[in-house]
Design a protein around this motif. Sequence first.
Motif, PDB file in Angstrom:
ATOM      1  N   PHE A 197      56.476  36.981  46.205  1.00 29.03           N
ATOM      2  CA  PHE A 197      55.036  37.034  46.445  1.00 29.03           C
ATOM      3  C   PHE A 197      54.308  36.650  45.161  1.00 29.03           C
ATOM      4  CE2 PHE A 197      51.110  38.105  48.289  1.00 29.03           C
ATOM      5  CZ  PHE A 197      51.316  38.327  49.637  1.00 29.03           C
ATOM      6  N   LEU A 198      54.639  37.367  44.072  1.00 29.68           N
ATOM      7  CA  LEU A 198      53.869  37.163  42.843  1.00 29.68           C
ATOM      8  C   LEU A 198      54.415  36.037  41.968  1.00 29.68           C
ATOM      9  CD1 LEU A 198      53.180  40.882  41.893  1.00 29.68           C
ATOM     10  CD2 LEU A 198      51.651  39.267  42.995  1.00 29.68           C
ATOM     11  N   THR A 199      55.559  35.467  42.327  1.00 25.16           N
ATOM     12  CA  THR A 199      56.083  34.404  41.474  1.00 25.16           C
ATOM     13  C   THR A 199      56.224  33.066  42.194  1.00 25.16           C
ATOM     14  OG1 THR A 199      57.216  35.979  40.047  1.00 25.16           O
ATOM     15  CG2 THR A 199      57.965  33.718  39.950  1.00 25.16           C
ATOM     16  N   THR A 200      57.097  32.969  43.187  1.00 26.28           N
ATOM     17  CA  THR A 200      57.349  31.614  43.701  1.00 26.28           C
ATOM     18  C   THR A 200      56.113  31.014  44.374  1.00 26.28           C
ATOM     19  OG1 THR A 200      58.276  32.392  45.794  1.00 26.28           O
ATOM     20  CG2 THR A 200      59.838  31.930  44.038  1.00 26.28           C
ATOM     21  N   GLY A 201      55.367  31.832  45.113  1.00 34.66           N
ATOM     22  CA  GLY A 201      54.157  31.299  45.743  1.00 34.66           C
ATOM     23  C   GLY A 201      53.222  30.720  44.694  1.00 34.66           C
ATOM     24  N   PHE A 202      53.054  31.471  43.608  1.00 35.06           N
ATOM     25  CA  PHE A 202      52.124  31.018  42.572  1.00 35.06           C
ATOM     26  C   PHE A 202      52.703  29.855  41.765  1.00 35.06           C
ATOM     27  CE2 PHE A 202      50.662  35.161  43.821  1.00 35.06           C
ATOM     28  CZ  PHE A 202      49.305  34.956  43.949  1.00 35.06           C
ATOM     29  N   LEU A 203      54.043  29.784  41.707  1.00 32.60           N
ATOM     30  CA  LEU A 203      54.637  28.598  41.074  1.00 32.60           C
ATOM     31  C   LEU A 203      54.335  27.363  41.928  1.00 32.60           C
ATOM     32  CD1 LEU A 203      58.113  29.876  39.829  1.00 32.60           C
ATOM     33  CD2 LEU A 203      56.278  28.976  38.411  1.00 32.60           C
ATOM     34  N   GLY A 204      54.340  27.552  43.249  1.00 32.89           N
ATOM     35  CA  GLY A 204      53.957  26.455  44.146  1.00 32.89           C
ATOM     36  C   GLY A 204      52.559  25.959  43.802  1.00 32.89           C
ATOM     37  N   MET A 205      51.658  26.924  43.631  1.00 27.92           N
ATOM     38  CA  MET A 205      50.289  26.589  43.224  1.00 27.92           C
ATOM     39  C   MET A 205      50.304  25.796  41.914  1.00 27.92           C
ATOM     40  SD  MET A 205      47.572  29.680  43.100  1.00 27.92           S
ATOM     41  CE  MET A 205      47.424  30.557  44.606  1.00 27.92           C
ATOM     42  N   MET A 206      51.085  26.309  40.957  1.00 28.06           N
ATOM     43  CA  MET A 206      51.122  25.667  39.644  1.00 28.06           C
ATOM     44  C   MET A 206      51.650  24.239  39.732  1.00 28.06           C
ATOM     45  SD  MET A 206      53.266  26.835  36.316  1.00 28.06           S
ATOM     46  CE  MET A 206      54.747  25.910  36.669  1.00 28.06           C
ATOM     47  N   TYR A 207      52.709  24.037  40.508  1.00 33.22           N
ATOM     48  CA  TYR A 207      53.315  22.706  40.570  1.00 33.22           C
ATOM     49  C   TYR A 207      52.423  21.685  41.267  1.00 33.22           C
ATOM     50  CZ  TYR A 207      57.813  23.947  38.590  1.00 33.22           C
ATOM     51  OH  TYR A 207      58.798  24.318  37.725  1.00 33.22           O
ATOM     52  N   TYR A 208      51.398  22.144  41.982  1.00 33.12           N
ATOM     53  CA  TYR A 208      50.488  21.168  42.570  1.00 33.12           C
ATOM     54  C   TYR A 208      49.208  21.027  41.738  1.00 33.12           C
ATOM     55  CZ  TYR A 208      47.750  18.496  45.883  1.00 33.12           C
ATOM     56  OH  TYR A 208      47.000  17.500  46.464  1.00 33.12           O
ATOM     57  N   TYR A 209      48.540  22.144  41.479  1.00 29.41           N
ATOM     58  CA  TYR A 209      47.205  22.041  40.872  1.00 29.41           C
ATOM     59  C   TYR A 209      47.248  21.703  39.392  1.00 29.41           C
ATOM     60  CZ  TYR A 209      45.690  23.716  45.354  1.00 29.41           C
ATOM     61  OH  TYR A 209      45.480  23.812  46.699  1.00 29.41           O
ATOM     62  N   MET A 255      45.125  27.541  33.567  1.00 28.21           N
ATOM     63  CA  MET A 255      46.493  27.285  34.013  1.00 28.21           C
ATOM     64  C   MET A 255      47.470  27.317  32.848  1.00 28.21           C
ATOM     65  SD  MET A 255      46.082  24.525  37.004  1.00 28.21           S
ATOM     66  CE  MET A 255      44.511  24.020  37.613  1.00 28.21           C
ATOM     67  N   MET A 256      47.001  26.828  31.691  1.00 27.35           N
ATOM     68  CA  MET A 256      47.896  26.846  30.541  1.00 27.35           C
ATOM     69  C   MET A 256      48.194  28.291  30.135  1.00 27.35           C
ATOM     70  SD  MET A 256      47.379  26.003  26.609  1.00 27.35           S
ATOM     71  CE  MET A 256      46.842  27.655  26.403  1.00 27.35           C
ATOM     72  N   VAL A 257      47.134  29.111  30.064  1.00 27.31           N
ATOM     73  CA  VAL A 257      47.326  30.511  29.689  1.00 27.31           C
ATOM     74  C   VAL A 257      48.235  31.196  30.713  1.00 27.31           C
ATOM     75  CG1 VAL A 257      46.140  32.722  29.463  1.00 27.31           C
ATOM     76  CG2 VAL A 257      45.203  30.690  28.389  1.00 27.31           C
ATOM     77  N   ALA A 258      48.069  30.843  31.986  1.00 27.88           N
ATOM     78  CA  ALA A 258      48.925  31.429  33.025  1.00 27.88           C
ATOM     79  C   ALA A 258      50.387  31.128  32.734  1.00 27.88           C
ATOM     80  CB  ALA A 258      48.523  30.899  34.402  1.00 27.88           C
ATOM     81  N   ALA A 259      50.681  29.875  32.367  1.00 23.71           N
ATOM     82  CA  ALA A 259      52.077  29.510  32.088  1.00 23.71           C
ATOM     83  C   ALA A 259      52.605  30.293  30.896  1.00 23.71           C
ATOM     84  CB  ALA A 259      52.189  28.009  31.846  1.00 23.71           C
ATOM     85  N   VAL A 260      51.743  30.494  29.878  1.00 24.77           N
ATOM     86  CA  VAL A 260      52.178  31.258  28.710  1.00 24.77           C
ATOM     87  C   VAL A 260      52.479  32.705  29.111  1.00 24.77           C
ATOM     88  CG1 VAL A 260      51.470  32.167  26.470  1.00 24.77           C
ATOM     89  CG2 VAL A 260      50.972  29.784  27.077  1.00 24.77           C
ATOM     90  N   PHE A 261      51.576  33.310  29.881  1.00 23.82           N
ATOM     91  CA  PHE A 261      51.815  34.694  30.303  1.00 23.82           C
ATOM     92  C   PHE A 261      53.007  34.792  31.243  1.00 23.82           C
ATOM     93  CE2 PHE A 261      47.693  35.963  28.587  1.00 23.82           C
ATOM     94  CZ  PHE A 261      48.010  37.223  28.117  1.00 23.82           C
ATOM     95  N   TYR A 262      53.246  33.761  32.017  1.00 24.42           N
ATOM     96  CA  TYR A 262      54.433  33.772  32.867  1.00 24.42           C
ATOM     97  C   TYR A 262      55.677  33.850  31.983  1.00 24.42           C
ATOM     98  CZ  TYR A 262      57.973  32.479  36.230  1.00 24.42           C
ATOM     99  OH  TYR A 262      59.105  32.472  36.994  1.00 24.42           O
ATOM    100  N   GLY A 263      55.688  33.040  30.937  1.00 25.43           N
ATOM    101  CA  GLY A 263      56.807  33.074  30.000  1.00 25.43           C
ATOM    102  C   GLY A 263      56.932  34.432  29.323  1.00 25.43           C
TER     103      GLY A 263
END
Lengths: 552, 53
Positions: free
Chosen positions: A277-289, A374-382
Amino acid sequence: MISQLTKTERETALFLTALLTLSGLTLGLLGRNDLLGYHGALLAVAGMSLTFLLIKDYYKPEPDPDNRAKYYDDPIKVGLVLALVWAVIGMIVGDWVAWLLVFPEATFDAGWASFGRLRPVHTSGVIFGFGGNALIATSFHVMQRTSRARLADNISPWVVVVGFNLFCLMAATGYLMGITASKEYAEPEWYADIFLTIIWVVYLVLYLRTLARREEPHIYVANWYYLSFVIVVAMLHILNNLAIPISLGHAKSYSLFSGVQDAMIQWWYGHNAVAFFLTTGFLGMMYYYLPKRAGRPIFSYRLSIISFWGIVFLYMWAGSHHLHYTALPHWVQTLGMTFSIMLLVPSWASAGNALLTLNGAWGKVRDDATLRFMMVAAVFYGLSTFEGSFMAIRPVNSLSHYTDWTVGHVHSGALGWVAMITFGSIYTLTPWIWRKERMYSNKLIELHFWLALVGTMIYVFAMWNSGIIQGLMWRAYNTDGTLAYSFIDSVAAMKPYYVARAIGGLMFLAGAIVCAYNVWKTAKLPTVTEYTPDKPPLPARGRPSAAAQAAE
Amino acid sequence: MTIDHETLTAFAKTYGLIYMMIVFFGAVVYALWPSNQSKFDRAANSILEQDED
Ligand code: HEM
Ligand code: HEM
């Protein structure tokens, strides 16, 4: 909205709302001596209101057949607005419970205002209400654009959006009344669970049918991520909620499992809810937007496929790290720990893939707050996945478990990753689907960005501090082997951090409100562009007139 | 043969593992297969071709 439906579709919709009303009435009658009755009434009222809306517009002229040759964006608009409404509600309640931890007596002596009832309103409100609606809305957009096909039909998107929100409403109102299945993130009771299962199957079928009609030979990777979200959430939801109600007229049910098996299934669910829910769905968002906004293709498409399968295979086994030092067999704990550590690899591969996509576009990141979200999101994901893998190591978990460190980890993921990637995607998507040149105000996006970033930092740092202090106080011994602090000493020590967290949360909430206002004003801007894709999408079946068929 | 906890665990720890590894490595081979590169390049760029703004 209704004027976009053909006559037959209006009839189908009427049939469905009548069915909803009827189910609500049945549930209400069965549960008239129980809290269940209120939820029956809720469904019946919702069904009747929708029926009324449909009848009101029933004789309006049928839609222009040409519309069927365009993408179907109305459900996306509704989903996005609802996501923002739930974001504001869920975060108000989040900040409320944050202040409640500072002033625990502020419950007005009312049951509904107790911490135990408000807390799940927060968690479900933000995860399902905000996150879920955002995922559904963006998935409708991504599946259409990447397939170059219109949504497979015009009714099931509405079933998904309306049904899912009714589920969220049952969840939130149920908690306030004291209805709970007592499983974290799966608190709604059996009838709401059955309802959601039906909605979810409709969602899955809609997704697959739309993909099946695609014009593009290859299924773009974002769809894989979204689909794993839909499929795995269905699996998790059904298994973890297997329960027997004490009677058909009662909201209360008991799980089919007991003891440590129940705990393991709950945390298999809980952790994979985080994962799917909190990861792959949002990765889908990331890989498109993210590539769309940056105007650059994803750094490595191959890596995105490999990390997809890595995440899918590894996450499934990691749930037992929530049950370290419990009655769960030791080897199962070790299994969970090992897989959690390996999970760092595909997680960092995804975060790295996102950041490397931006490499060469740092100028854009500097100037464009949307891309910066989106960049900050990727950093926080890491960051949060690194932290998670670390906390999953048994001896580390002995310090972090039960403390605010966990809450800090949760919100570095939830605020820093989930919410930030969602806000970035919302700012990208809003002008597109409302057909505006741009967002109403870039200054407000900039303001939101800083409120969100500073709010998250305050929140996470406060919780790291308080969590580690808590953990250390609980394991401090005097020379004679007695505990150095009583539990209440550690509670008192938390107070300044709880105040800080509540203030950081307030900033984050303020940012969300700014976002809602900005989206609202954008929707009111004059429409400038009528978007006509170069290649028109494959139209949905159920053409309104013969003229359209001739045009085909 | 009785199917008990031990049997199932043994099955999961052997065949379960083997089958998952095969599927995973299948996915990796698919992703790294040289002739798929052009397909992936096309896919990665495909979303940029349609301009919505
Ligand atoms: C305004 C921003 C927010 C504030 C002030 C806030 C505050 C809180 C508080 C006070 C708790 C309870 C902690 C405890 O029991 O000690 C909590 C729990 C939680 N929140 Fe938030 N929250 C916010 C935003 C979010 C968002 C956006 C998400 C998800 C997308 C989220 C997900 C969660 C989850 C999953 C928990 C349960 C954590 C656990 O059980 O360990 N929160 N939040
Ligand atoms: C590699 C990835 C991750 C790993 C290995 C991991 C690991 C962990 C661990 C060990 C805990 C503490 C369990 C405990 O002591 O009770 C935890 C809690 C939690 N994590 Fe993560 N985490 C990861 C990523 C994430 C992400 C990206 C999020 C997204 C928001 C997230 C959300 C949560 C939540 C909500 C909880 C609290 C569960 C509860 O209610 O107790 N995690 N995670």
